[in-house]
Write a protein that holds these residues in place. Sequence first.
Motif, PDB file in Angstrom:
ATOM      1  N   LEU A  24     -33.377 -24.669 -14.967  1.00  0.00           N
ATOM      2  CA  LEU A  24     -32.169 -24.793 -15.592  1.00  0.00           C
ATOM      3  C   LEU A  24     -31.314 -23.629 -15.080  1.00  0.00           C
ATOM      4  CD1 LEU A  24     -30.243 -25.940 -17.785  1.00  0.00           C
ATOM      5  CD2 LEU A  24     -30.645 -24.404 -19.181  1.00  0.00           C
ATOM      6  N   PRO A  25     -30.339 -23.882 -14.144  1.00  0.00           N
ATOM      7  CA  PRO A  25     -29.770 -22.860 -13.536  1.00  0.00           C
ATOM      8  C   PRO A  25     -29.195 -21.781 -14.389  1.00  0.00           C
ATOM      9  CG  PRO A  25     -28.451 -24.558 -13.250  1.00  0.00           C
ATOM     10  CD  PRO A  25     -29.772 -25.435 -13.824  1.00  0.00           C
ATOM     11  N   PRO A  26     -29.172 -20.394 -14.138  1.00  0.00           N
ATOM     12  CA  PRO A  26     -28.636 -19.655 -15.060  1.00  0.00           C
ATOM     13  C   PRO A  26     -27.079 -19.742 -14.952  1.00  0.00           C
ATOM     14  CG  PRO A  26     -29.400 -18.381 -13.160  1.00  0.00           C
ATOM     15  CD  PRO A  26     -29.809 -19.843 -13.169  1.00  0.00           C
ATOM     16  N   GLU A  27     -26.466 -20.134 -13.949  1.00  0.00           N
ATOM     17  CA  GLU A  27     -24.893 -20.466 -14.105  1.00  0.00           C
ATOM     18  C   GLU A  27     -24.344 -21.229 -15.156  1.00  0.00           C
ATOM     19  OE1 GLU A  27     -26.360 -19.577  -9.824  1.00  0.00           O
ATOM     20  OE2 GLU A  27     -27.044 -20.910 -11.392  1.00  0.00           O
ATOM     21  N   VAL A  28     -25.218 -21.740 -15.748  1.00  0.00           N
ATOM     22  CA  VAL A  28     -24.863 -22.786 -16.949  1.00  0.00           C
ATOM     23  C   VAL A  28     -24.160 -22.000 -17.808  1.00  0.00           C
ATOM     24  CG1 VAL A  28     -25.739 -24.276 -18.813  1.00  0.00           C
ATOM     25  CG2 VAL A  28     -26.708 -24.622 -16.699  1.00  0.00           C
ATOM     26  N   ALA A  29     -24.499 -20.615 -17.968  1.00  0.00           N
ATOM     27  CA  ALA A  29     -23.783 -19.521 -18.912  1.00  0.00           C
ATOM     28  C   ALA A  29     -22.485 -19.426 -18.781  1.00  0.00           C
ATOM     29  CB  ALA A  29     -24.668 -18.383 -18.758  1.00  0.00           C
ATOM     30  N   GLY A  30     -21.987 -20.193 -17.404  1.00  0.00           N
ATOM     31  CA  GLY A  30     -20.461 -19.988 -17.408  1.00  0.00           C
ATOM     32  C   GLY A  30     -19.754 -21.024 -18.191  1.00  0.00           C
TER      33      GLY A  30
ATOM     34  N   LEU B 151     -37.278 -30.902 -16.132  1.00  0.00           N
ATOM     35  CA  LEU B 151     -36.884 -29.485 -16.001  1.00  0.00           C
ATOM     36  C   LEU B 151     -37.848 -28.594 -16.463  1.00  0.00           C
ATOM     37  CD1 LEU B 151     -33.180 -29.885 -17.453  1.00  0.00           C
ATOM     38  CD2 LEU B 151     -33.755 -29.613 -14.959  1.00  0.00           C
ATOM     39  N   SER B 152     -37.902 -27.626 -15.952  1.00  0.00           N
ATOM     40  CA  SER B 152     -39.125 -26.506 -16.066  1.00  0.00           C
ATOM     41  C   SER B 152     -38.603 -25.064 -15.933  1.00  0.00           C
ATOM     42  CB  SER B 152     -40.216 -26.738 -15.244  1.00  0.00           C
ATOM     43  OG  SER B 152     -39.744 -26.750 -13.650  1.00  0.00           O
ATOM     44  N   GLY B 153     -39.653 -24.251 -16.158  1.00  0.00           N
ATOM     45  CA  GLY B 153     -39.227 -22.744 -16.112  1.00  0.00           C
ATOM     46  C   GLY B 153     -38.860 -22.197 -17.619  1.00  0.00           C
TER      47      GLY B 153
END
Length: 413
Positions: free
Chosen positions: A284-290, A304-306
């Motif tokens: 899940l890309p950290p950019e989702v926090a945008g 999805l993983s991690g």
Amino acid sequence: MMRTAAVLLLLCLFAFAGSGRGGARAAAVWAEGVRETAAVEVDPAWRFASPRLRDAYVALQTWKQQAIFSDPKNLTGNWVGPGVCSYTGVFCAPVPSSGELAVASVDLNHGDIAGYLPSELGLLCDLALLHLNSNRFCGLVPDTFHRLVLLHELDLSNNRFVGAFPTVVLDLPSLRFLDLRFNDFEGGVPRELFDRPFDAIFLNHNRLRFQLPDNFGNSPVSVIVLANNHFGGCLPASLGNMSDTLNEILLINNGLSSCLPPEVGMLREVTVFDVSFNALAGPLPPEVAGMQKVEQLDIAHNLLSGTVPEAVCDLPRLKNFTFSYNFFTGEPPSCARVVPADGDRRNCLPNRPAQRMPQQCAAFSARPPVDCAAFQCKPFVPPRPPPPPAYPGPLPPVYPMPYASPPPPPRYR
């Protein structure tokens, strides 16, 4: 009941076969610049307030008399005589350009009417709204709809329309709201759909099969719902270009198989983001926090993983974050605020209830890391800058000397 439904279906098929041959039905003869042949007779003693209302009478009476097979709520029961503005579900208004009275809206929502749409409905050329949801209309969307150049909203949802995506909607310059959900449209969707200035597109629950094109992000929609069709392929990175307008996007059960592009974090106005029940892989890309305004975030039932980025769970407006049925191995404590009781089940999270079996998690972690480049999704391309503004004042004077080439160098004389 089944026999009645079968009879209605046959009537639909025969009606469209007849109109295609110009045979059984006295259909209007449509040719550009040629006056239509009336499909119903108009009493010569009747006086209409405008020619537009006469055309509306022909269109609505043709629909009632020849193309509606069942009207259990009797919504068209008072469709009698020349006063079309008093028909149930029909609304009239003056035409802004001329002041003539014309039919501006037809609303037969939830009528349970069985029938089809005759080509004569193209006579309603001043129509701004056509709402026909929750009926039993079947067959095709007529090509004569291209005449509805003022149509702003078209709602044909929850009917029995079939065939290819009705490309005639791409010819309607005023159309902003398109709702075709819960029908049986099939095949591809023209990429041009996403270049049109729609504000809302609903295509969910059809039989459409295509891959989202790379110009997907060109669409200025505020709401787009494409759930329960079969797309496959990439979630286009171009959706980052929808950052100024997009509020809700639902791509549930579309067969998407790629990584989540980091450009999703550019969707600063989005409040609902749902890509559940696909085959999205990788982290899940950290950019989702945008997504600073997101309230509902659903990525459940993917691959999805991690570790879930802590910044995602800290989003200020997030109320519901569901990521069950994936292979996540880490969940920050702050997620407890936004993840419902079963919103993280069937992952590989330690010390959490209802997770996957250890053998299943071990088998998944033994796979090679997901290479997002292997999906060969097209990279993000920012939109072109707008053209420069026109010169604000008069052009500067032209130099009075006429243009002439300079004299050649001496050695060439």
